[in-house]
Scaffold this active site. Sequence first.
Site, mmCIF file in Angstrom:
data_model
loop_
_atom_site.group_PDB
_atom_site.id
_atom_site.type_symbol
_atom_site.label_atom_id
_atom_site.label_comp_id
_atom_site.label_asym_id
_atom_site.label_seq_id
_atom_site.Cartn_x
_atom_site.Cartn_y
_atom_site.Cartn_z
ATOM 1 N N CYS A 1 0.858 -1.185 0.000
ATOM 2 C CA CYS A 1 0.000 0.000 0.000
ATOM 3 C C CYS A 1 0.886 1.223 0.000
ATOM 4 C CB CYS A 1 -0.982 -0.016 1.163
ATOM 5 S SG CYS A 1 -0.221 -0.084 2.794
ATOM 6 N N ARG B 1 -2.302 -0.738 5.420
ATOM 7 C CA ARG B 1 -3.493 -1.250 4.744
ATOM 8 C C ARG B 1 -3.194 -2.624 4.143
ATOM 9 N NH1 ARG B 1 -4.870 3.683 0.831
ATOM 10 N NH2 ARG B 1 -2.626 3.999 0.995
#
Lengths: 295, 141
Positions: free
Chosen positions: A248, A253
Amino acid sequence: MPAPFDNDPKLAAYAHPERLVTPQWLADHADDPGLVIAESDEDVLLYDTGHIPGAVKIDWHADLNDAVTRDYVDADGFARLMSAKGISRDTTIVFYGDNFNWWAAYALWVCSLFGHADVRLLDGGRQRWIAEGRPIVTEVPAPAPADYPVVPRDDATIRAFKDDVLAHIGHGPLVDVRSPGEYSGELTHMADYPQEGALRAGHIPTAQNVPWRRAANEDGTFRAVGDLRAIYLDELGIAPGDDVVAYCRIGERSSHTWFVLTHLLGLPNVRNYDGSWVEWGNAVRVPIERPGAGR
Amino acid sequence: MLPPELEDIVEDFRLSPKQMRLQMLLDYSRSLPALPARYINAHETLERVEECQTPFFVAAELDGDRVHLFFDAPPEAPTTRGYAGILAAGLDGATIEQVLETPPDFAMSMGLGELVSPLRLRGMSAILARIKRQVVALSQS
């Protein structure tokens, strides 16, 4: 001794149901010996405004990252942290946090680098606990220091570095879990996070875009296993034995997606590229794909 | 050169141990004055600070030479709310000149970088920049 598993029927359908617990299970087992609840948040102050009774705080930035080098704490630092939080090598750690468990998943992944065996997530995280009207307290526990061995960090199995990713291009699925705007190169940062930008925009060649959010329901819980299979196995075409790398922006994430692929779908070879776009988009001469650029 | 109230806050942070600084930031997030009714009813007159990770709104007003500040920051985001609390306590009531002379990076010397990721500390500078822009616009109108 590990805590018993949560037999919740939704969880039972996942490849590794023992990696998740429901709020009810956590409420029932919060006082079990050998279980530590740990909150890991995006917002550094959120724990201090109130947390699940008995939970300790593990901060992604101050506790898990090295203060100088862009890397995680070393084996000594990790052992000291675990000890201070009252965690032994055989403790069951249940992580939860804000923002759909991003940082809880990240903390769980860092613990996995050090081979801590029994790490679980609270399905739905802090958001669901509070939505269910369960108690939060400001009292900070003072656990007795535990014995934690100094165990080397394994950076090969579930972690990928920039050179690993370069070598991976064309050899296996690469999952970009950022927003479509970041993936396409319209944005060099996540919406609302302009200060964590990169000099170049776009994505790593061959990467497919599946925003992390697709794996989550509105209430913060993970989507049902059938939905997850449809996204990652059918739509993306990942085969169970594939080497998969997820990335990410700074690796939080993609920790969420790493958790989904590894523990909910049971894929055995998934690595998280924690350098992610903040490294790749600033690195000299690495290949970048940006559809429409230069035309 | 900082307005004296802000200078005191920066000094307090700088001289306090790490754990205490976190508690102080939390105290500032709790002490942020509530948004007056006239802004609640006209929320669009507040300016959104896009650089903050969570919804954050600010409005400046002038009373003669004095600047008054109004913030809306959600309790679920106590860190940015804490920034607002510091700016409210340190800059509200300062003169136009004092506000405009506040260095954009004043928060860097507060020892918050160890607590909050330094990347994310820049939200404070972004808020200050919006305040200054509003103050300039108001003083010229």
